[in-house]
Design a protein around this motif. Structure first.
Motif, PDB file in Angstrom:
ATOM      1  N   UNK A   1      53.018  18.143  80.259  1.00  0.00           N
ATOM      2  CA  UNK A   1      53.269  17.160  81.311  1.00  0.00           C
ATOM      3  C   UNK A   1      53.716  17.862  82.591  1.00  0.00           C
TER       4      UNK A   1
ATOM      5  N   UNK B   1      58.783  19.779  87.360  1.00  0.00           N
ATOM      6  CA  UNK B   1      59.098  20.199  86.005  1.00  0.00           C
ATOM      7  C   UNK B   1      57.865  20.080  85.127  1.00  0.00           C
TER       8      UNK B   1
ATOM      9  N   UNK C   1      56.063  16.624  85.827  1.00  0.00           N
ATOM     10  CA  UNK C   1      56.909  15.621  86.448  1.00  0.00           C
ATOM     11  C   UNK C   1      57.381  16.154  87.788  1.00  0.00           C
TER      12      UNK C   1
ATOM     13  N   UNK D   1      60.730  15.492  90.493  1.00  0.00           N
ATOM     14  CA  UNK D   1      62.054  14.881  90.555  1.00  0.00           C
ATOM     15  C   UNK D   1      62.530  14.840  91.988  1.00  0.00           C
TER      16      UNK D   1
ATOM     17  N   UNK E   1      60.547  15.623  74.245  1.00  0.00           N
ATOM     18  CA  UNK E   1      59.963  16.439  75.316  1.00  0.00           C
ATOM     19  C   UNK E   1      60.908  17.577  75.654  1.00  0.00           C
TER      20      UNK E   1
ATOM     21  N   UNK F   1      61.641  20.596  78.485  1.00  0.00           N
ATOM     22  CA  UNK F   1      61.335  20.885  79.884  1.00  0.00           C
ATOM     23  C   UNK F   1      61.426  22.371  80.197  1.00  0.00           C
ATOM     24  N   UNK F   2      60.580  22.790  81.140  1.00  0.00           N
ATOM     25  CA  UNK F   2      60.737  24.099  81.743  1.00  0.00           C
ATOM     26  C   UNK F   2      61.867  24.062  82.753  1.00  0.00           C
TER      27      UNK F   2
ATOM     28  N   UNK G   1      56.187  10.911  86.338  1.00  0.00           N
ATOM     29  CA  UNK G   1      55.080  11.628  85.734  1.00  0.00           C
ATOM     30  C   UNK G   1      53.905  11.724  86.706  1.00  0.00           C
TER      31      UNK G   1
ATOM     32  N   UNK H   1      64.531   9.660  90.094  1.00  0.00           N
ATOM     33  CA  UNK H   1      64.519  10.205  88.741  1.00  0.00           C
ATOM     34  C   UNK H   1      63.328  11.120  88.525  1.00  0.00           C
ATOM     35  N   UNK H   2      62.797  11.081  87.317  1.00  0.00           N
ATOM     36  CA  UNK H   2      61.654  11.915  86.933  1.00  0.00           C
ATOM     37  C   UNK H   2      60.406  11.041  86.887  1.00  0.00           C
TER      38      UNK H   2
ATOM     39  N   UNK I   1      49.390  14.332  82.776  1.00  0.00           N
ATOM     40  CA  UNK I   1      49.683  14.924  81.493  1.00  0.00           C
ATOM     41  C   UNK I   1      48.393  15.309  80.788  1.00  0.00           C
TER      42      UNK I   1
ATOM     43  N   UNK J   1      60.782  24.839  92.515  1.00  0.00           N
ATOM     44  CA  UNK J   1      61.231  24.208  93.763  1.00  0.00           C
ATOM     45  C   UNK J   1      60.182  24.472  94.826  1.00  0.00           C
TER      46      UNK J   1
ATOM     47  N   UNK K   1      55.467  18.579  74.466  1.00  0.00           N
ATOM     48  CA  UNK K   1      55.929  17.891  73.268  1.00  0.00           C
ATOM     49  C   UNK K   1      54.926  18.138  72.158  1.00  0.00           C
TER      50      UNK K   1
END
Lengths: 111, 113
Positions: free
Chosen positions: B33, B90, B35, B37, B102, B104-105, B45, B42-43, B48, B109, B94
């Motif tokens: 995925x 990010x 994402x 932020x 899930x 995350x890495x 998507x 929030x996060x 994916x 930035x 999964x």
């Protein structure tokens, strides 16, 4: 589309006080997951709830999944400075492969 | 932590230039995925993947494309970067079943000036 809202957006507590964040979905969820993100970090998985009305505990953290599987809560007893961060709920609907995240609650804890 | 590497970790680019972010995993997980932020959102998507060459759009896919030619790599491309794409990106993975946790890495930035 599915929406997941969290309240409050931000809470500031003194160390030792309790904290609760609430998560509400516009649709029924097959499961709900909670993640914690420390400042400057990445989200880290905390727990997953699957059953209607399920309650799980991790030390000072208590997680609940609503009877209708559309809401959830995270309660922290006697907060510590290590609890600082943003808490996200996230849910899957049906057989969807996409996890929808809530808007997050940022917790600040001061001495 | 799960074996997820994002590169670059930090990038500043100019408006209108293409940018590619790379995600590499060593877990042999099926799902990957991307994402983004942003404060107050929030996060969200972007895209994916559920297998090699199998991808689908998320809720904020406009202006982004993805490719997955190998199980371990998932690339996110901003075809012509805009200032609204300044964000933290990010990658996440999964397991082989829908509904899995899930991982995350550490995030990339991106600043578009």
């Amino acid at each position: 589309g599915q929406q997941v809202m969290q309240i409050p957006q931000y809470q500031h507590v003194q160390e030792g006080e309790d904290f609760t964040t609430y998560c509400n979905s516009s649709t029924t969820l097959s499961n709900i997951q909670w993640y914690k993100q420390r400042p400057g970090g990445h989200p880290v998985f905390l727990i997953q709830l699957v059953k209607s009305g399920e309650v799980k505990k991790q030390k000072r953290l208590t997680f609940q999944f609503g009877e209708a599987k559309k809401n959830s809560s995270l309660h922290i007893t006697a907060t510590q400075t290590t609890d600082v961060g943003t808490y996200f709920c996230a849910g899957y609907t049906g057989t969807a492969s996409k996890l929808t995240f809530g808007t997050g609650t940022r917790l600040q804890v001061t001495l | 932590d799960a074996g997820i590497t994002q590169s670059p970790r930090h990038k500043v680019t100019e408006t209108g230039t293409p940018v590619t972010l790379r995600c590499h995993q060593t877990e042999n997980h099926r799902y990957m995925y991307w994402y983004r932020q942003d404060p107050g959102h929030g996060l969200r998507l972007i895209h994916y993947s559920y297998g090699v060459k199998d991808t689908d759009k998320g809720e904020v896919s406009d202006g982004y494309s993805v490719s997955r030619s190998k199980t371990e790599d998932f690339l996110l491309t901003l075809e012509s970067a805009t200032s609204s794409q300044t964000s933290v990106y990010f990658c996440a993975i999964s397991g082989n079943l829908p509904g899995n946790t899930i991982y995350f890495g550490e995030g990339s930035w991106l600043t578009v000036v």
